[in-house]
Design a protein around this motif. Structure first.
Motif, short mmCIF file in Angstrom:
data_model
loop_
_atom_site.label_atom_id
_atom_site.label_comp_id
_atom_site.label_asym_id
_atom_site.label_seq_id
_atom_site.Cartn_x
_atom_site.Cartn_y
_atom_site.Cartn_z
N GLY A 135 0.80 -1.30 0.15
CA GLY A 135 -0.01 -0.21 -0.14
C GLY A 135 0.62 1.29 0.06
N GLU A 136 1.80 1.33 0.73
CA GLU A 136 2.71 2.52 0.84
C GLU A 136 3.63 2.80 -0.34
N PRO A 137 3.43 4.17 -0.81
CA PRO A 137 4.43 4.33 -1.96
C PRO A 137 5.84 4.69 -1.70
N LEU A 138 6.70 4.50 -2.77
CA LEU A 138 8.19 4.83 -2.56
C LEU A 138 8.39 5.98 -2.32
N LYS A 139 9.29 6.52 -1.65
CA LYS A 139 9.95 7.77 -1.42
C LYS A 139 10.42 8.48 -2.57
N LYS A 140 10.90 7.80 -3.56
CA LYS A 140 11.70 8.66 -4.64
C LYS A 140 11.35 7.51 -5.77
N SER A 169 7.10 1.58 -16.37
CA SER A 169 7.34 2.99 -16.76
C SER A 169 6.45 3.82 -15.95
N GLU A 170 5.16 3.43 -15.51
CA GLU A 170 4.54 4.44 -14.69
C GLU A 170 4.82 4.75 -13.61
N GLU A 171 5.56 3.73 -12.72
CA GLU A 171 6.28 4.04 -11.55
C GLU A 171 7.59 4.25 -11.35
N TYR A 172 8.27 3.85 -12.36
CA TYR A 172 9.85 3.93 -12.39
C TYR A 172 10.42 4.52 -13.59
N LEU A 176 9.12 -6.10 -6.87
CA LEU A 176 9.96 -5.18 -6.93
C LEU A 176 9.61 -4.17 -5.83
N LEU A 177 8.51 -3.91 -5.58
CA LEU A 177 8.38 -2.75 -4.56
C LEU A 177 8.70 -3.17 -3.35
N LEU A 236 11.17 -5.24 -2.44
CA LEU A 236 12.54 -5.38 -2.38
C LEU A 236 13.08 -3.74 -2.23
N LEU A 237 12.65 -2.75 -2.91
CA LEU A 237 13.10 -1.46 -2.81
C LEU A 237 12.78 -1.17 -1.47
N LYS A 238 11.30 -1.24 -1.14
CA LYS A 238 10.77 -0.73 0.66
C LYS A 238 11.84 -1.46 1.49
N LYS A 239 11.78 -2.81 1.31
CA LYS A 239 12.65 -3.37 2.47
C LYS A 239 14.24 -2.69 2.58
N ARG A 240 14.58 -2.55 1.41
CA ARG A 240 16.17 -1.72 1.57
C ARG A 240 15.79 -0.23 2.29
N GLU A 241 14.88 0.28 1.82
CA GLU A 241 14.72 1.91 2.42
C GLU A 241 14.38 1.48 4.06
#
Length: 324
Positions: A60-65, A87-90, A179-180, A182-187
């Motif tokens: 549910g939560e969007p990425l910060k960048k 390409s819509e999100e990245y 994908l989301l 993995l990126l959120k976990k790293r954040e």
């Protein structure tokens, strides 16, 4: 019919000969790959995904960048499809081979790579291995896409350093969710490392090469901990790297600039010294390279959400709370 070559005199009495080459029909078929990669073999159509499955898959939560994602596949149709759905999100960069992907990585800051395994010349396993063994780009997460579901192939992917493994065919929603996540976990891990006084680098580093690099950075900073003039330029010189390379590497691993990392390393050293109790709080700031006790307290509060005296009181009341 077998292939053959026929040689005959030219018609009309002209000088020279006429050469005819006949290729068998079967040769044209067998010259193609036995199993061609198709979008139908790779992607599960979105309309086949149940609505409740979609809701439970997408975070549910969007990425910060906005992140830069590179997709690698030697099939133009699949490459185009993956680029469009992401390409819509990245910000998406495409590469049609492993070699092209490595060339792009040399000149661009990529946050994550999605690569097919089955590619000619350099497959996804080899590409992943080259990325994870190169100190300049080893921090970049790699997701491998493959129809190979046997245990040996999965082990090969893990040995190459893959961060995630997605089996074909997969739904676009599943790929986006992986994908989301993995990126959120790293954040989240980067944020936890930066905001927790006694957390160590191990919690924010994901492979041995990066851990060795960050440990070396920490060692250099701690060897110069009392020098308030210690800078990124000095760190880069000690590492034998350019300032730009050091910036990209540290930012890629822990999500902060080298200047911020130097400051956080000083503050974490101060926390350990407070726990040890050998020096007073007013002395510790100077011992870790801050020019004044007021500036030390200001930086400490901004980083950890409490003053040094509050941290000291907290660990005396509950020693385990310092690592939370």
């Amino acid at each position: 019919m077998n292939g053959k070559i026929e040689v005959s005199d030219r018609e009309g009495g002209e000088n020279g000969v006429s050469i005819s080459v006949y290729f068998p029909k079967q040769a044209a078929i067998t010259a193609l790959p036995q199993v061609a990669k198709r979008v139908e073999d790779t992607i599960i159509p979105e309309n086949s995904i149940e609505e409740n499955e979609l809701e439970s898959t997408l975070p549910g939560e969007p990425l910060k960048k906005q992140y830069a994602i590179m997709v690698v596949d030697d099939n133009p149709e699949i490459l185009d499809f993956l680029s469009k759905i992401l390409s819509e999100e990245y910000f998406v960069i495409s590469a049609s081979s492993g070699e092209e992907a490595l060339q792009i990585l040399e000149k661009n800051n990529i946050d994550l790579i999605i690569s097919d395994v089955m590619m000619e010349e350099m497959d996804g396993f080899e590409l992943c291995g080259k990325i994870k063994s190169n100190i300049n780009i080893s921090h970049v997460p790699v997701i491998l896409l493959t129809a190979k579901t046997d245990t040996e192939s999965k082990i090969k992917g893990l040995e190459a350093g893959a961060d995630a493994y997605i089996e074909k065919p997969f739904s676009p929603f599943h790929l986006k969710a992986q994908l989301l996540n993995l990126l959120k976990k790293r954040e989240s891990q980067q944020k936890t490392y930066a905001s927790t006084p006694l957390s160590d680098l191990h919690s924010a580093v994901h492979n041995k090469l990066d851990e060795e690099f960050m440990n070396k950075c920490t060692e250099i900073i701690q060897n110069n901990i009392e020098d308030s003039e210690f800078s990124v330029n000095t760190l880069a010189q000690e590492l034998g790297m350019s300032r730009t390379s050091v910036f990209t590497k540290i930012k890629g691993i822990i999500g902060m600039t080298p200047n911020d990392f130097i400051k956080v390393t000083r503050l974490k050293k101060a926390c350990k010294m407070m726990v040890e109790g050998e020096y007073r709080v007013t002395e510790i700031g100077f011992l870790v390279g801050f020019s004044s006790s007021s500036y030390f307290a200001k930086c400490f509060q901004k980083q950890f959400g409490m003053l040094p005296t509050e941290f000291l009181k907290k660990i005396k009341e509950d020693p385990s709370s310092a690592t939370k």
